[in-house]
Design a protein around this motif. Structure first.
Motif, short mmCIF file in Angstrom:
data_model
loop_
_atom_site.label_atom_id
_atom_site.label_comp_id
_atom_site.label_asym_id
_atom_site.label_seq_id
_atom_site.Cartn_x
_atom_site.Cartn_y
_atom_site.Cartn_z
N GLY A 1 11.25 8.24 -9.85
CA GLY A 1 9.86 7.94 -10.18
C GLY A 1 9.52 6.48 -9.97
N ASP A 2 10.38 5.57 -10.42
CA ASP A 2 10.10 4.14 -10.27
C ASP A 2 9.98 3.73 -8.81
N TRP A 3 10.87 4.25 -7.98
CA TRP A 3 10.83 3.89 -6.55
C TRP A 3 9.53 4.36 -5.91
N ASN A 4 9.08 5.55 -6.27
CA ASN A 4 7.87 6.10 -5.67
C ASN A 4 6.60 5.49 -6.26
N ALA A 5 6.65 5.07 -7.51
CA ALA A 5 5.52 4.33 -8.06
C ALA A 5 5.35 3.01 -7.31
N ALA A 6 6.47 2.33 -7.07
CA ALA A 6 6.41 1.09 -6.28
C ALA A 6 5.92 1.37 -4.87
N GLY A 7 6.31 2.52 -4.31
CA GLY A 7 5.85 2.88 -2.97
C GLY A 7 4.36 3.12 -2.90
N TYR A 8 3.80 3.70 -3.96
CA TYR A 8 2.36 3.91 -4.00
C TYR A 8 1.61 2.58 -3.94
N ILE A 9 2.05 1.63 -4.75
CA ILE A 9 1.40 0.31 -4.74
C ILE A 9 1.66 -0.40 -3.42
N ALA A 10 2.87 -0.27 -2.88
CA ALA A 10 3.18 -0.89 -1.59
C ALA A 10 2.27 -0.35 -0.50
N ASP A 11 2.08 0.96 -0.46
CA ASP A 11 1.19 1.56 0.55
C ASP A 11 -0.26 1.12 0.35
N TYR A 12 -0.65 0.98 -0.90
CA TYR A 12 -2.02 0.58 -1.19
C TYR A 12 -2.31 -0.84 -0.70
N VAL A 13 -1.45 -1.79 -1.04
CA VAL A 13 -1.72 -3.18 -0.67
C VAL A 13 -1.57 -3.41 0.82
N ALA A 14 -0.86 -2.50 1.52
CA ALA A 14 -0.68 -2.66 2.96
C ALA A 14 -1.94 -2.36 3.75
N GLN A 15 -2.90 -1.71 3.11
CA GLN A 15 -4.13 -1.31 3.79
C GLN A 15 -5.16 -2.43 3.80
N LYS A 16 -6.13 -2.28 4.69
CA LYS A 16 -7.30 -3.16 4.65
C LYS A 16 -8.27 -2.61 3.61
N HIS A 17 -8.91 -3.52 2.88
CA HIS A 17 -9.80 -3.10 1.80
C HIS A 17 -11.17 -3.76 1.95
#
Length: 508
Positions: A216-232
């Motif tokens: 769970g911790d690894w995938n929670a970090a992955g969610y935030i990592a994917d989010y910040v990698a995008q243009k907003h």
């Protein structure tokens, strides 16, 4: 009269023109000296908040015994606060204080039980992400930020505070496999039900069954990592909560392999450490678990190994988020702040976990990386409290600082970590309430029965020598005692009264 008015206008116009010319000159000189300032001037600042559960000051950048290369890397990129303290040494009240900017004496959230939103006035309190949302930010979260995470539920867990977020990641927290370490009655196999409180169920340690990529911790970090990698299109406030090293102390096997059991060094616990400590502080609910369980039954090294393994695993999750920010289109205008909600004791003064006012239970990492402001590799040794996170982030992002906040912005320390700073960290232990006042090198503890402790961290960082009864330190105690919360000096702090929770199960 018209000519006179026109002349005034012309004079003001001339003055304004000269002021603009001077300001422009100063602005461009500033940009020449600090080109990163242009970034902040052109773009709103984003925030990535990394919150780690129960991680103490054993991180590498604080000269600790753990292996935390990613947290250390962030410290080298920004400013590390080595003398930072929680508001309450327990998860729920600590996080409530951080996220609302209000002390437990105001919110009534002293213990781990309950939801701050259900307390008198709780619906009106504005959290950090709410405040940012009110000023045009998008706020997203993954993992444990408030006391409970969203979890894999159709509707978000109310205690994850859905009103604070535009979106929350759906998933489990931490790592799996807790049931593998329990007997048929639900107690830890290693003591087979000898200890019947919360620790009897969750005080377990060992490898988890899944690889890190499935946790769970690894995938929670992955969610935030994917989010910040995008243009907003909008500025964002993204919060990543990492549950380990909260108990149960379970991590993938690869992290246990980093710390061979025969190389584990146990904490220093002198036999005479309690000779100068007030009787009221000799024991709490965890003392018997440590003395008669962890220590007497030969589990101490295994537990310390597991704690270090969980720290290393959590650090890898942190690295996933940092890497994403560094490689994102938002790298030059994204603040990263990392905090852990309190310290953690592994036998220190016969304590297990948190719930004390000694340094090992209250001191934990705090790191700010602010593009264009923090000097890489800088370190601040001034006493800092996590109550100041809310106003600090507000100022850094150009948002108004809400008047009800009970902390203050530490932006002056981010600019100059050596500047004079005479505001202490005030820590409340919900058992009493008892209090710790940390200022400069001092930790002054006063208990509800009036007994005291005083430690000089410059000479005694492990707090083995209590100076409170030494008359040479009367002036020091008097200077620190004025910060102890009282009904007279802080009338609103006690308007709801402390919860004197004594639940033996100590829910987390």
């Amino acid at each position: 009269m018209q000519k006179q008015t026109k002349q005034i206008v012309n004079n003001e116009g001339t003055k304004n023109t000269k002021v603009m010319q001077v300001c422009s000159f100063v602005f461009f000189v500033s940009l020449w000296l600090n080109p990163d300032a242009l970034i902040a001037a052109e773009k709103p600042m984003n925030v990535v908040m990394i919150a780690i559960d129960d991680m103490n000051n054993w991180v590498g950048c604080l000269e600790g015994r753990a292996q935390t290369p990613n947290i250390d890397r962030l410290a080298k990129q920004g400013m590390l606060f080595s003398n930072a303290y929680c508001v309450v040494p327990a998860c729920n009240p600590s996080r409530t204080a951080i996220m609302t900017g209000l002390r437990p004496e105001t919110t009534g959230q002293f213990g781990n039980e309950g939801d701050f939103r259900l307390r008198p006035g709780g619906e009106q309190w504005v959290t950090i992400p709410q405040h940012f949302r009110e000023h045009g930010y998008e706020a997203v979260a993954a993992g444990k930020i408030f006391h409970k995470e969203r979890q894999s539920l159709e509707e978000p867990n109310p205690i994850s505070d859905p009103v604070s977020w535009n979106d929350q990641w759906v998933g489990e927290h931490g790592t799996e496999g807790h049931e593998n370490y329990l007997n048929a009655e639900g107690w830890a196999k290693w003591h087979n039900g000898r200890f019947g409180n919360y620790l009897g169920k969750f005080g377990v340690w060992g490898p988890c069954p899944e690889p890190k990529e499935e946790t769970g911790d690894w995938n929670a970090a992955g969610y935030i990592a994917d989010y910040v990698a995008q243009k907003h299109d909008k500025p964002f406030f993204a919060a990543c909560g990492i549950f380990r090293p909260h108990e149960p102390l379970l991590a993938p096997q690869e992290y246990f392999d980093m710390f061979p059991l025969d190389e584990i060094e146990l904490p220093n616990v002198p036999e005479d450490d309690f000779d100068d400590i007030p009787k009221i502080a000799h024991r709490n609910f965890s003392s018997n678990f440590f003395l008669k369980g962890v220590k007497e039954m030969g589990e101490w090294k295994k537990a310390v190994q597991a704690y270090l393994a969980c720290m290393a695993f959590a650090d890898d999750c942190v690295g996933r988020v940092i890497d994403a920010v560094e490689n994102s289109p938002n790298a030059d205008n994204t603040i990263i702040i990392l905090w852990t909600d309190h310290g953690w004791q592994l036998g220190h003064k016969h304590r297990w976990e948190k719930f004390s006012l000694w340094r090992q239970g209250t001191n934990s990492p705090l790191i700010y990386k602010v593009p264009g402001l923090t000097k890489p590799g800088s370190r601040c040794e001034r006493a800092a409290t996590f109550l100041d996170i809310y106003p600090t982030l507000s100022e850094l992002c150009g948002l108004p600082i809400r008047p009800e906040l009970e902390g203050q912005s530490i932006v002056p320390l981010l600019k100059d970590p050596s500047r004079d700073w005479k505001v202490p960290a005030v820590i409340t232990d919900h058992y009493g309430p008892d209090y710790s006042i940390v200022l400069d090198q001092w930790n002054y503890i006063v208990y509800r029965d009036g007994s005291e402790e005083l430690y000089d961290h410059s000479k005694d960082p492990d707090e083995f020598t209590n100076l409170a009864n030494n008359p040479e330190y009367t002036v020091v105690k008097k200077r620190l005692a004025k910060w102890v919360p009282t009904l007279k000096t802080n009338p609103k702090w006690f308007k709801h009264g402390p919860e004197r929770a004594r639940n033996k199960d100590m829910p987390h």
